[in-house]
Structures are given as structure tokens and as C-alpha cells.
Design a protein around this motif. Structure first.
Motif, mmCIF file in Angstrom:
data_model
loop_
_atom_site.group_PDB
_atom_site.id
_atom_site.type_symbol
_atom_site.label_atom_id
_atom_site.label_comp_id
_atom_site.label_asym_id
_atom_site.label_seq_id
_atom_site.Cartn_x
_atom_site.Cartn_y
_atom_site.Cartn_z
ATOM 1 N N PHE A 1 -13.960 2.561 5.548
ATOM 2 C CA PHE A 1 -14.756 3.769 5.667
ATOM 3 C C PHE A 1 -16.058 3.444 6.390
ATOM 4 C CE2 PHE A 1 -12.362 4.269 1.647
ATOM 5 C CZ PHE A 1 -11.567 5.334 2.018
ATOM 6 N N LEU A 2 -16.265 4.095 7.528
ATOM 7 C CA LEU A 2 -17.456 3.861 8.342
ATOM 8 C C LEU A 2 -17.991 5.190 8.854
ATOM 9 C CD1 LEU A 2 -16.075 0.907 10.509
ATOM 10 C CD2 LEU A 2 -17.576 0.726 8.522
ATOM 11 N N GLY A 3 -19.254 5.220 9.181
ATOM 12 C CA GLY A 3 -19.846 6.393 9.807
ATOM 13 C C GLY A 3 -20.613 7.271 8.844
ATOM 14 N N THR A 4 -21.266 8.282 9.419
ATOM 15 C CA THR A 4 -22.059 9.247 8.676
ATOM 16 C C THR A 4 -21.586 10.645 9.050
ATOM 17 O OG1 THR A 4 -23.951 7.745 8.745
ATOM 18 C CG2 THR A 4 -24.416 10.040 8.219
ATOM 19 N N HIS A 5 -21.366 11.465 8.031
ATOM 20 C CA HIS A 5 -20.825 12.806 8.225
ATOM 21 C C HIS A 5 -21.664 13.791 7.418
ATOM 22 C CE1 HIS A 5 -17.342 10.759 9.955
ATOM 23 N NE2 HIS A 5 -17.594 9.873 9.018
ATOM 24 N N HIS A 6 -21.663 15.051 7.827
ATOM 25 C CA HIS A 6 -22.540 16.053 7.224
ATOM 26 C C HIS A 6 -21.776 17.292 6.746
ATOM 27 C CE1 HIS A 6 -26.137 13.879 8.573
ATOM 28 N NE2 HIS A 6 -25.375 13.542 9.597
ATOM 29 N N PRO A 7 -20.905 17.136 5.756
ATOM 30 C CA PRO A 7 -20.222 18.319 5.233
ATOM 31 C C PRO A 7 -21.151 19.112 4.311
ATOM 32 C CG PRO A 7 -19.587 16.421 3.963
ATOM 33 C CD PRO A 7 -20.488 15.924 5.069
ATOM 34 N N LYS A 8 -20.776 20.339 4.043
ATOM 35 C CA LYS A 8 -21.557 21.185 3.140
ATOM 36 C C LYS A 8 -20.785 21.360 1.828
ATOM 37 C CE LYS A 8 -23.962 23.783 6.725
ATOM 38 N NZ LYS A 8 -25.036 22.882 6.827
ATOM 39 N N LEU A 9 -21.527 21.445 0.749
ATOM 40 C CA LEU A 9 -20.952 21.745 -0.552
ATOM 41 C C LEU A 9 -20.833 23.260 -0.639
ATOM 42 C CD1 LEU A 9 -20.301 19.937 -3.076
ATOM 43 C CD2 LEU A 9 -22.500 20.689 -3.985
ATOM 44 N N ASP A 10 -19.650 23.767 -0.999
ATOM 45 C CA ASP A 10 -19.492 25.224 -1.067
ATOM 46 C C ASP A 10 -19.989 25.751 -2.418
ATOM 47 O OD1 ASP A 10 -17.404 24.994 -2.964
ATOM 48 O OD2 ASP A 10 -15.825 25.410 -1.510
ATOM 49 N N ARG B 1 -9.049 11.352 5.200
ATOM 50 C CA ARG B 1 -8.142 12.062 4.294
ATOM 51 C C ARG B 1 -6.852 11.311 4.015
ATOM 52 N NH1 ARG B 1 -9.102 18.073 6.733
ATOM 53 N NH2 ARG B 1 -11.360 18.059 6.368
ATOM 54 N N ASP B 2 -6.279 10.676 5.004
ATOM 55 C CA ASP B 2 -5.040 9.928 4.756
ATOM 56 C C ASP B 2 -5.262 8.812 3.745
ATOM 57 O OD1 ASP B 2 -3.592 11.520 6.485
ATOM 58 O OD2 ASP B 2 -3.637 10.085 8.144
ATOM 59 N N ALA B 3 -6.371 8.111 3.856
ATOM 60 C CA ALA B 3 -6.663 6.999 2.944
ATOM 61 C C ALA B 3 -6.917 7.483 1.522
ATOM 62 C CB ALA B 3 -7.869 6.211 3.439
ATOM 63 N N PRO C 1 -7.470 15.424 -3.153
ATOM 64 C CA PRO C 1 -7.894 16.444 -2.190
ATOM 65 C C PRO C 1 -6.851 17.554 -2.057
ATOM 66 C CG PRO C 1 -8.199 14.246 -1.284
ATOM 67 C CD PRO C 1 -7.412 14.084 -2.556
ATOM 68 N N ASP C 2 -7.327 18.792 -1.896
ATOM 69 C CA ASP C 2 -6.413 19.912 -1.686
ATOM 70 C C ASP C 2 -5.924 19.904 -0.237
ATOM 71 O OD1 ASP C 2 -8.386 21.104 -0.069
ATOM 72 O OD2 ASP C 2 -8.909 22.639 -1.559
ATOM 73 N N GLY C 3 -5.158 20.899 0.152
ATOM 74 C CA GLY C 3 -4.576 20.966 1.493
ATOM 75 C C GLY C 3 -5.602 21.024 2.612
ATOM 76 N N GLN C 4 -6.828 21.408 2.292
ATOM 77 C CA GLN C 4 -7.891 21.475 3.298
ATOM 78 C C GLN C 4 -8.814 20.257 3.235
ATOM 79 O OE1 GLN C 4 -9.191 25.437 1.993
ATOM 80 N NE2 GLN C 4 -8.723 26.134 4.073
ATOM 81 N N GLY C 5 -8.436 19.271 2.409
ATOM 82 C CA GLY C 5 -9.238 18.053 2.305
ATOM 83 C C GLY C 5 -10.460 18.189 1.411
ATOM 84 N N ARG C 6 -10.460 19.211 0.550
ATOM 85 C CA ARG C 6 -11.614 19.427 -0.329
ATOM 86 C C ARG C 6 -11.401 18.769 -1.683
ATOM 87 N NH1 ARG C 6 -11.667 25.869 0.156
ATOM 88 N NH2 ARG C 6 -9.644 25.335 -0.706
ATOM 89 N N ILE C 7 -12.524 18.306 -2.259
ATOM 90 C CA ILE C 7 -12.524 17.831 -3.639
ATOM 91 C C ILE C 7 -13.593 18.611 -4.391
ATOM 92 C CG2 ILE C 7 -11.610 15.521 -3.169
ATOM 93 C CD1 ILE C 7 -14.537 14.475 -3.357
ATOM 94 N N ALA C 8 -13.350 18.809 -5.677
ATOM 95 C CA ALA C 8 -14.330 19.492 -6.528
ATOM 96 C C ALA C 8 -15.234 18.430 -7.152
ATOM 97 C CB ALA C 8 -13.610 20.284 -7.612
ATOM 98 N N ILE C 9 -16.521 18.590 -6.960
ATOM 99 C CA ILE C 9 -17.483 17.658 -7.541
ATOM 100 C C ILE C 9 -17.907 18.238 -8.897
ATOM 101 C CG2 ILE C 9 -19.667 16.438 -7.250
ATOM 102 C CD1 ILE C 9 -17.659 15.750 -5.055
#
Length: 143
Positions: free
Chosen positions: A2-11, A23-25, A81-89
Motif C-alpha cells: 500500500f503506497l500513496g496518498t488519497h482523499h476520499p470523503k466520509l459519507d 480493493r483487490d488486496a 468492502p461492499d460492491g462500490q469499495g465502501r467500508i463502514a467506519i
């Protein structure tokens, strides 16, 4: 890896979309736990199990070991993860890391780290010079 920096939003439901390249990993399941520095760690399930075995082997007669084990294991949530790659925190994990809408997901080789965006920026600013100075201590002879 796992490398890099990403900026997703919490819904609004406390879900975070994992970066597509990871996601595959993580498709086989993952563990979200409280990390140091008030971030969250996300481990693939097998990586977490390896680490957890090492933590569990520490002598539980030591008070600090017991406290660490309790905190780590009680604060861990298993996710798929669900089908859209989301996890519930989980709410307690969101509280611990101070997560709201703006998040940063950082690749840390064997795990991901989830940070509240402003905390991540503060961490970078506070530790940038230390990073520049630490290379010889951390990796003598590599650079």
C-alpha cells in the motif's frame, strides 16, 4: 503493498470508499483498528492476524502489555468492502480519529492509515524536518 496518498470523503452514513487500486488486496476482508497518532489502521485480514499473534505472544503478566492488547483488540472492527469499495467506519473509531467528511488515506506498506484531513496536514508539518533528519537512523547505509 500500500503506497500513496488519497482523499476520499466520509459519507453521511460513516462509510468511506477505499481507493480503487487497493480493493483487490482488501476484497477478502479487512480489519480496522485504532492506530497510533489518532489515525485508523486498515489491515488485510491475514496481515492483521500475523501482527495480532505477535501481540498476543507478549507476556500478559506485564501491565502495559495487557493494556495494549485490550485497547488494540477491543477497538478492532472486521469489515468487508461492499460492491462500490465502501467500508463502514464504526462510530467509536470515527470518534477516536476525529473523522468527519474530509479524510486522507495513506498507504503505509503493509497497512492503510485513515486520517482526518486537517490532522494529517498538521502531522506532515510537524514531522517533515524529522523525516529529513531520520534517514540515517532508520536506514543506515541505504541512501
Amino acid at each position: 503493498m500500500f503506497l500513496g496518498t488519497h482523499h476520499p470523503k466520509l459519507d453521511d452514513k460513516g462509510r468511506l470508499t477505499l481507493p480503487a487500486k487497493f480493493r483487490d488486496a482488501l476484497a477478502g476482508g479487512l480489519m480496522v483498528t485504532k492506530g497510533q497518532d489518532h489515525c485508523l489502521y486498515v489491515f488485510p485480514r491475514d496481515e492483521f492476524e500475523q501482527m495480532a499473534r505477535k501481540v498476543a505472544e507478549a507476556p500478559f503478566t506485564n501491565e502495559a502489555v495487557r493494556a495494549y492488547q485490550r485497547y488494540l483488540f477491543a477497538g478492532t472492527d472486521e469489515q468487508r468492502p461492499d460492491g462500490q469499495g465502501r467500508i463502514a467506519i464504526a462510530p467509536e473509531l470515527r470518534r477516536y480519529a476525529g473523522l468527519n467528511k474530509e479524510c486522507v488515506v495513506v498507504g503505509a506498506m503493509t497497512r492503510l492509515e485513515i486520517w482526518q484531513a486537517d490532522r494529517w496536514q498538521s502531522y506532515l508539518e510537524e514531522n517533515e524536518e524529522g523525516y529529513a533528519q531520520a534517514r540515517e537512523e532508520v536506514l543506515p547505509g541505504v541512501f
